[in-house]
Design an enzyme around this catalytic site. Structure first.
Site, mmCIF file in Angstrom:
data_model
loop_
_atom_site.group_PDB
_atom_site.id
_atom_site.type_symbol
_atom_site.label_atom_id
_atom_site.label_comp_id
_atom_site.label_asym_id
_atom_site.label_seq_id
_atom_site.Cartn_x
_atom_site.Cartn_y
_atom_site.Cartn_z
ATOM 1 C CB SER A 59 58.121 69.833 53.134
ATOM 2 O OG SER A 59 57.054 70.745 53.191
HETATM 3 N N1 SAM Z 1 52.285 69.488 53.959
HETATM 4 C C1 SAM Z 1 52.451 69.255 52.549
HETATM 5 C C2 SAM Z 1 52.866 67.862 52.226
HETATM 6 O O1 SAM Z 1 53.010 67.031 53.121
HETATM 7 O O2 SAM Z 1 53.000 67.581 51.031
HETATM 8 C C3 SAM Z 1 53.345 70.279 51.890
HETATM 9 C C4 SAM Z 1 52.730 71.604 51.846
HETATM 10 S S1 SAM Z 1 53.242 72.677 50.556
HETATM 11 C C5 SAM Z 1 54.869 73.087 51.006
HETATM 12 C C6 SAM Z 1 52.260 74.099 50.999
HETATM 13 C C7 SAM Z 1 50.787 73.940 50.697
HETATM 14 O O3 SAM Z 1 50.071 75.014 51.302
HETATM 15 C C8 SAM Z 1 50.463 74.019 49.211
HETATM 16 O O4 SAM Z 1 49.810 72.842 48.796
HETATM 17 C C9 SAM Z 1 49.543 75.235 49.093
HETATM 18 O O5 SAM Z 1 48.538 75.106 48.109
HETATM 19 C C10 SAM Z 1 48.955 75.285 50.476
HETATM 20 N N2 SAM Z 1 48.348 76.567 50.877
HETATM 21 C C11 SAM Z 1 48.768 77.836 50.622
HETATM 22 N N3 SAM Z 1 47.896 78.729 51.155
HETATM 23 C C12 SAM Z 1 46.911 77.999 51.766
HETATM 24 C C13 SAM Z 1 45.731 78.337 52.491
HETATM 25 N N4 SAM Z 1 45.348 79.597 52.716
HETATM 26 N N5 SAM Z 1 44.970 77.326 52.968
HETATM 27 C C14 SAM Z 1 45.296 76.026 52.744
HETATM 28 N N6 SAM Z 1 46.403 75.652 52.072
HETATM 29 C C15 SAM Z 1 47.200 76.625 51.591
#
Ligand code: SAM
Length: 215
Positions: A59
């Site tokens: 993000s």
């Molecule tokens: N918090 C992260 C960081 O510090 O880099 C950024 C997160 S990124 C915007 C969103 C993440 O949510 C992605 O890596 C994606 O694979 C994950 N995601 C999507 N659906 C998910 C689920 N059901 N369970 C766990 N992770 C999930």
């Protein structure tokens, strides 16, 4: 574009995203560059999302700051994160909660979960953060109940298991809306009821899972 970590944090303070000393100190202490693949490192201190592989992003720092301020995780608390991605956000939360705090961060991409675990350990937070590969829309009952929960992907609503796994008086931050844009909600558990408040617009990748969007 800021050319240093201190320059980036100064920018976030002057723009009003970083409001408290504890968020400022955590963002100054944890180097975002540590959580990026080689090709993204030159842009570590730009206030923009960056690619981290598997089609996912870290993000933008201003969004990390907005969420950290709203999350306000207690010292020594327990926090669930859904969407570990790079591991950066989990490290920021762990730093804010101090050495007695615990973060469980769930990531659906196993390759990202492994990378996040390595980066978190390299940053010195391996003891405080447990990274789990799986569907975070189910929460993580093994670590419940949580003082705080943070979903860093877009959800159609507060995933029910996450509400259930919150402590009384605790809250969850969730970007709620469609796949394209969302509103950041704080869901507070008061006397067993969930009380929502809206905190502005945002754009996140979708939460894909049983209580999220369908793949
Ligand atoms: N918090 C992260 C960081 O510090 O880099 C950024 C997160 S990124 C915007 C969103 C993440 O949510 C992605 O890596 C994606 O694979 C994950 N995601 C999507 N659906 C998910 C689920 N059901 N369970 C766990 N992770 C999930």
């Amino acid at each position: 574009m800021a050319r240093s970590l201190s320059g980036l944090v100064k920018e976030l303070v002057s723009e009003g995203y970083v409001r408290s000393k504890r968020v400022e100190e955590a963002m100054l202490k944890i180097d975002r560059a540590l959580f990026l693949p080689e090709d993204a490192k030159p842009y570590a201190y730009a206030d923009t999302p960056l690619g981290i592989g598997s089609g996912q992003t870290i993000s933008a720092p201003h969004m990390v700051a907005i969420m950290a301020e709203l999350l306000d995780p207690p010292k020594g608390g327990k926090c669930l994160e859904v969407g570990a991605g790079s591991g950066y956000n989990a490290a920021i939360i762990a730093e804010m909660m101090g050495p007695e705090g615990k973060v469980v961060s769930v990531e659906r991409h196993a390759a990202l979960a492994a990378m996040a675990e390595r980066s978190i350990a390299a940053a010195g937070y391996g003891e405080r953060v447990k990274v789990v590969a799986g569907d975070g829309s189910l929460g993580y009952p093994g670590g419940a109940p949580y003082d705080r929960a943070i979903v860093t992907c877009a959800s159609p609503a507060l995933p029910e298991p996450i509400g259930e796994q919150l402590k009384e008086g605790g809250w969850a931050l969730v970007p709620v809306g469609g796949r394209m844009w969302q509103t950041l909600y704080k869901f507070e558990k008061r006397k067993g009821n969930i009380v929502p408040t809206a905190h502005g617009g945002c754009v996140f990748v979708p939460l894909l899972g049983e209580h999220g969007f369908r793949e």
